[in-house]
Design a protein around this motif. Structure first.
Motif: not given
Lengths: 185, 185, 185, 185
Positions: B5-8, B13-17, B79-81, B154-155
């Motif tokens: 969640l912190e990474e997200l 999402y796209a940059s999460l590894t 609007t959030s991740p 968003a928003p």
DNA sequence: CCTTAATCGAGACGGTACGTCGTGTCTTTAT
DNA sequence: ATAAAGACACGACGTACCGTCTCGATTAAGG
């Protein structure tokens, strides 16, 4: 680029790589990057060049038949690799607003454009009030179909298409007399 | 997993590894792959565990106010991740039907669930006919909002939300008497 | 590759990793794998490029002194990281015959080559019969030294080296007259 | 452990893993690590328990025949998985001196032990002088064979074995009278 | 006979290295 | 001078083993 389209139809958007496109086109990656700044741009261009999202609005003389036909056409398109492409591009819209705008222009004009042609003819026939053309109601059918596709995949059940048209679209766009007969009847 | 969640929230999402999630969680990639078969599964779990898409349906006593509030809540969430996450997961639904089903279950239940609660209360008040609850009309508002978010980001403009509610949703769900008083009143 | 050699000298063959070599060389693992198919090939190339097993055959005019010097040189080499490298490569010769051949060519030519130079000079001086040059006796000293190193490690005791030379090598290669004087004397 | 030996014969030393040994033995890795501190120790124990390097020294009454037979036996052993095991263990001797000592004790005693038995009988027959037994010459044959195996793999050509015996070993160990008759005869 | 210990198998854990792939840039060839 | 071909640095991927550690379940011994 035809190589891009071939790759898209064979392996889909997610599996398309610049290397393979370059190889298939018998050119170099550098040449691709000279014209497009990345995968998404390349795909957008390839799609819009090939008129992937072009639709010829049906003209049966009956609004309901026209809309049903249009939605079925769109559903069929989404069943092709275009469905995966749309998903991929929507995901990449997070990159920047400029790119998001590009995607909207190139890919999402088809449905709305076609539906407005259909509605315009219905307005001429007196079935629909002119103000509908500029209201949100105009695109409700294609919007719901797109939403349905994104959540549940293609092809969209014909029952769902009929539902969208009869339960939502027609009650909203047909003028009063038609409206009452359709909804309460 | 909290690290996910912190990474997200930090990189999206796209940059999460997987590497970074493992590093932040002070665990190993192997441990992640033992429990989840990939990035998407990990994110889905992280989101649903944390109740990311949970909404508490507003209860103002007025259907219109309830729906407006709900749509604004959903818009805020997007609007959030979570917005980027939704886009990414929709793109990955092409993998297989099983995975697509999983995404639908975990992420898309919130809006529809909340709207049905709101509508149920409106039915009790006599504002809405019971058959609406099981019809396509029930989810039209959230469907259109989702579509709007996916295409335009968003928003979502409050004008659009109001438009969806007043131009599309309420005319479709309110019974005749209410309809005239609400829309034309 | 110089980075490979640095890694070898610092951490040894067993601890050498492709990642670290790539990092130290400020290049990428992919670049390494493009040129070499694995750790062993990389190390072989690095060693032979740098002439790790090159020896300049001593020329004192005395066969015994020459051989002693050579063996001491080889022993010294084995005390360096080259010893561990040899061990590692010998272990990897099980992979396939082609690879085994490669190792032999690149790493084991040094000793035999040097000893044949030394012996050739002894032949010119009449100390050794020419047929020795092509016989198994020629490489007995280096073979035994190598065996000694592999079993007991480096550095090889000077007593052992002297033993190999006086007890085995010289009696085998010196011609009759010399032989009797050396062995029975 | 029988499972260890099975793994060794099937996949060889390099591919042996603790996981697989544990699985095959229907036990746990923890149990293995309770008794052995690692792969190498496990393999050493498995080999020496099973008497892998045990040789029964031939006794033909003829030194040359005995030695030839012994070398052929050793060559045959090395053709089995034991060859790869020896290579692997030699590579791991770099770990520490204690471990190196262990390997020497368990694996390299066979050849030398057998050859000394053979030589002892030759001494009794008067073919070999007693002082040979404690000299480096005693193990020359097995040392050269081992070196040959390590560099060129198994099986060792019979010509090489004969060469080692006739060109190197016998001339070094047979006493004068025998020497001349054997080599020049 | 029951309870308490100890031991066992099973397998998850944090790590580290592997070898592959795709990206977007930069360099070399050969027109 | 251009453009193909492709090497390059980077970094994520998913897998395999390592050696450790935590579980229950099964024994075994002691009360």
């Amino acid at each position: 680029m035809t190589a891009t389209l071939e790759e898209l139809t064979e392996t889909g958007y997610a599996s398309l790589t610049m290397d393979r496109v370059a190889a298939r086109a018998r050119t170099s990656k550098a040449a691709l990057y000279r014209r497009w700044s990345g995968r998404a741009e390349l795909v957008i261009d390839a799609c819009s060049m090939h008129g992937v999202s072009d639709l010829d609005p049906p003209d049966t003389g009956d609004l309901r038949a026209d809309v049903l036909t249009l939605l079925r056409q769109v559903s069929a398109k989404m069943t092709s690799p275009l469905g995966g492409i749309l998903r991929g591009l929507l995901a990449e819209m997070t990159r920047d607003e400029e790119f998001a705008r590009l995607i909207r222009e190139r890919l999402h004009s088809a449905g709305p454009t076609a539906i407005s042609v259909i509605l315009a003819r219905a307005v001429e026939r007196g079935q629909v009030e002119p103000r509908i053309l500029t209201s949100r109601r105009a695109t409700v059918a294609t919007d719901l179909l797109r939403n349905q596709f994104l959540l549940y995949g293609a092809p969209v059940d014909d029952e769902v298409i009929i539902d969208i048209v009869d339960e939502v679209f027609l009650p909203l766009v047909l003028n009063q007399r038609e409206d009452t007969s359709s909804v309460s009847g």
